[in-house]
Design an enzyme around this catalytic site. Sequence first.
Site, PDB file in Angstrom:
ATOM      1  N   CYS A  54      -0.035   3.793   2.873  1.00 42.88           N
ATOM      2  CA  CYS A  54       0.656   2.857   3.668  1.00 42.88           C
ATOM      3  C   CYS A  54       2.280   3.155   3.989  1.00 42.88           C
ATOM      4  O   CYS A  54       2.657   3.371   5.372  1.00 42.88           O
ATOM      5  CB  CYS A  54       0.059   1.542   3.452  1.00 42.88           C
ATOM      6  SG  CYS A  54      -1.484   0.795   4.071  1.00 42.88           S
ATOM      7  N   CYS A  67       0.411  -0.914  -0.060  1.00 40.63           N
ATOM      8  CA  CYS A  67      -0.426  -0.055  -0.096  1.00 40.63           C
ATOM      9  C   CYS A  67       0.493   1.452   0.200  1.00 40.63           C
ATOM     10  O   CYS A  67       1.781   1.686   0.722  1.00 40.63           O
ATOM     11  CB  CYS A  67      -0.869  -0.404   0.793  1.00 40.63           C
ATOM     12  SG  CYS A  67      -1.669   1.421   1.175  1.00 40.63           S
TER      13      CYS A  67
END
Length: 128
Positions: free
Chosen positions: A55, A52
Amino acid sequence: MGGRLSSLDRVSKSPQSSRVLTFSTAAEWKTHFDSNKESDQLMVIDFFATWCGPCNYMLPIFNDFAERYKDVQFIRIDVDLFKEVAQEYQVEAMPTFVLIKKGKPIDRLVGARKDQLQKLIEKHKPRS
Protein backbone atom coordinates in the site's frame (compact mmCIF):
# COMPACT_ATOMS: atom_id res chain seq x y z
CA MET A 1 -20.04 34.57 8.64
CA GLY A 2 -21.33 31.78 10.81
CA GLY A 3 -22.68 29.44 8.12
CA ARG A 4 -22.69 25.69 8.58
CA LEU A 5 -19.99 23.62 6.94
CA SER A 6 -21.20 21.24 4.29
CA SER A 7 -20.05 17.64 4.45
CA LEU A 8 -17.61 18.32 1.62
CA ASP A 9 -16.00 21.13 3.62
CA ARG A 10 -15.05 18.52 6.22
CA VAL A 11 -13.59 16.10 3.71
CA SER A 12 -9.85 16.21 3.96
CA LYS A 13 -7.34 15.92 1.23
CA SER A 14 -4.39 13.57 1.46
CA PRO A 15 -1.25 15.54 2.38
CA GLN A 16 0.59 13.89 -0.50
CA SER A 17 -1.86 15.05 -3.17
CA SER A 18 -4.46 17.77 -3.07
CA ARG A 19 -6.65 15.70 -5.40
CA VAL A 20 -6.94 12.57 -3.24
CA LEU A 21 -9.91 12.58 -0.85
CA THR A 22 -9.89 10.99 2.59
CA PHE A 23 -12.64 11.00 5.22
CA SER A 24 -12.74 11.39 8.99
CA THR A 25 -15.85 9.29 9.55
CA ALA A 26 -17.89 6.63 7.79
CA ALA A 27 -20.80 9.10 7.76
CA GLU A 28 -18.69 11.60 5.79
CA TRP A 29 -17.78 8.86 3.31
CA LYS A 30 -21.46 7.86 2.95
CA THR A 31 -22.54 11.48 2.39
CA HIS A 32 -19.88 11.91 -0.30
CA PHE A 33 -20.73 8.58 -1.92
CA ASP A 34 -24.48 9.30 -1.90
CA SER A 35 -23.97 12.73 -3.45
CA ASN A 36 -22.00 11.13 -6.32
CA LYS A 37 -24.26 8.10 -6.94
CA GLU A 38 -25.77 9.46 -10.14
CA SER A 39 -22.51 10.79 -11.55
CA ASP A 40 -20.83 9.37 -14.63
CA GLN A 41 -17.51 10.42 -13.12
CA LEU A 42 -15.20 7.51 -12.37
CA MET A 43 -14.36 7.05 -8.69
CA VAL A 44 -11.21 5.06 -7.84
CA ILE A 45 -11.03 3.93 -4.23
CA ASP A 46 -7.74 2.75 -2.72
CA PHE A 47 -8.50 0.49 0.24
CA PHE A 48 -5.25 0.50 2.22
CA ALA A 49 -3.69 -0.04 5.63
CA THR A 50 -0.93 2.15 7.06
CA TRP A 51 1.13 -0.94 8.01
CA CYS A 52 0.86 -2.48 4.50
CA GLY A 53 4.11 -2.34 2.53
CA PRO A 54 2.53 -2.72 -0.93
CA CYS A 55 0.00 0.00 0.00
CA ASN A 56 2.84 2.37 0.89
CA TYR A 57 4.55 1.49 -2.41
CA MET A 58 1.36 2.41 -4.31
CA LEU A 59 0.73 5.70 -2.48
CA PRO A 60 2.96 7.96 -4.65
CA ILE A 61 1.69 6.17 -7.77
CA PHE A 62 -1.94 6.71 -6.72
CA ASN A 63 -1.17 10.39 -6.02
CA ASP A 64 0.48 10.69 -9.44
CA PHE A 65 -2.60 9.21 -11.12
CA ALA A 66 -4.78 11.69 -9.20
CA GLU A 67 -2.75 14.57 -10.62
CA ARG A 68 -2.74 13.10 -14.13
CA TYR A 69 -6.43 12.13 -14.43
CA LYS A 70 -8.23 15.32 -13.39
CA ASP A 71 -11.62 14.01 -14.57
CA VAL A 72 -11.49 11.05 -12.13
CA GLN A 73 -12.12 11.07 -8.35
CA PHE A 74 -9.40 9.41 -6.26
CA ILE A 75 -10.27 8.32 -2.74
CA ARG A 76 -8.26 6.51 -0.05
CA ILE A 77 -10.02 4.51 2.66
CA ASP A 78 -8.08 3.06 5.59
CA VAL A 79 -9.44 -0.45 6.19
CA ASP A 80 -8.54 -0.30 9.89
CA LEU A 81 -10.57 2.89 10.43
CA PHE A 82 -13.44 2.01 8.08
CA LYS A 83 -13.94 -1.72 8.63
CA GLU A 84 -17.63 -1.62 7.64
CA VAL A 85 -16.86 0.12 4.33
CA ALA A 86 -14.09 -2.40 3.58
CA GLN A 87 -16.50 -5.26 4.35
CA GLU A 88 -19.19 -3.72 2.16
CA TYR A 89 -16.75 -3.80 -0.78
CA GLN A 90 -15.48 -7.28 0.17
CA VAL A 91 -11.91 -6.12 0.69
CA GLU A 92 -9.84 -9.09 1.88
CA ALA A 93 -6.31 -8.02 0.89
CA MET A 94 -4.52 -4.72 0.56
CA PRO A 95 -4.22 -2.76 -1.47
CA THR A 96 -7.56 -3.26 -3.19
CA PHE A 97 -8.68 -0.71 -5.77
CA VAL A 98 -12.40 -0.50 -6.49
CA LEU A 99 -13.61 1.49 -9.50
CA ILE A 100 -17.14 2.88 -9.26
CA LYS A 101 -19.49 4.65 -11.64
CA LYS A 102 -23.07 5.70 -10.88
CA GLY A 103 -22.75 4.20 -7.41
CA LYS A 104 -21.89 0.70 -8.66
CA PRO A 105 -18.55 -1.12 -8.61
CA ILE A 106 -17.50 -1.70 -12.23
CA ASP A 107 -14.02 -3.15 -11.74
CA ARG A 108 -11.48 -4.04 -9.08
CA LEU A 109 -7.79 -4.78 -8.74
CA VAL A 110 -6.09 -6.49 -5.82
CA GLY A 111 -2.38 -5.90 -5.29
CA ALA A 112 0.28 -3.31 -6.01
CA ARG A 113 0.05 -3.47 -9.79
CA LYS A 114 0.67 0.00 -11.20
CA ASP A 115 0.31 -0.87 -14.89
CA GLN A 116 -2.92 -2.82 -14.34
CA LEU A 117 -4.42 0.02 -12.30
CA GLN A 118 -3.54 2.52 -15.02
CA LYS A 119 -5.14 0.26 -17.67
CA LEU A 120 -8.36 0.07 -15.62
CA ILE A 121 -8.44 3.85 -15.17
CA GLU A 122 -7.87 4.35 -18.91
CA LYS A 123 -10.58 1.81 -19.72
CA HIS A 124 -13.25 3.40 -17.51
CA LYS A 125 -12.40 7.13 -17.43
CA PRO A 126 -14.68 9.55 -19.25
CA ARG A 127 -13.92 9.91 -22.94
CA SER A 128 -12.96 13.40 -24.05
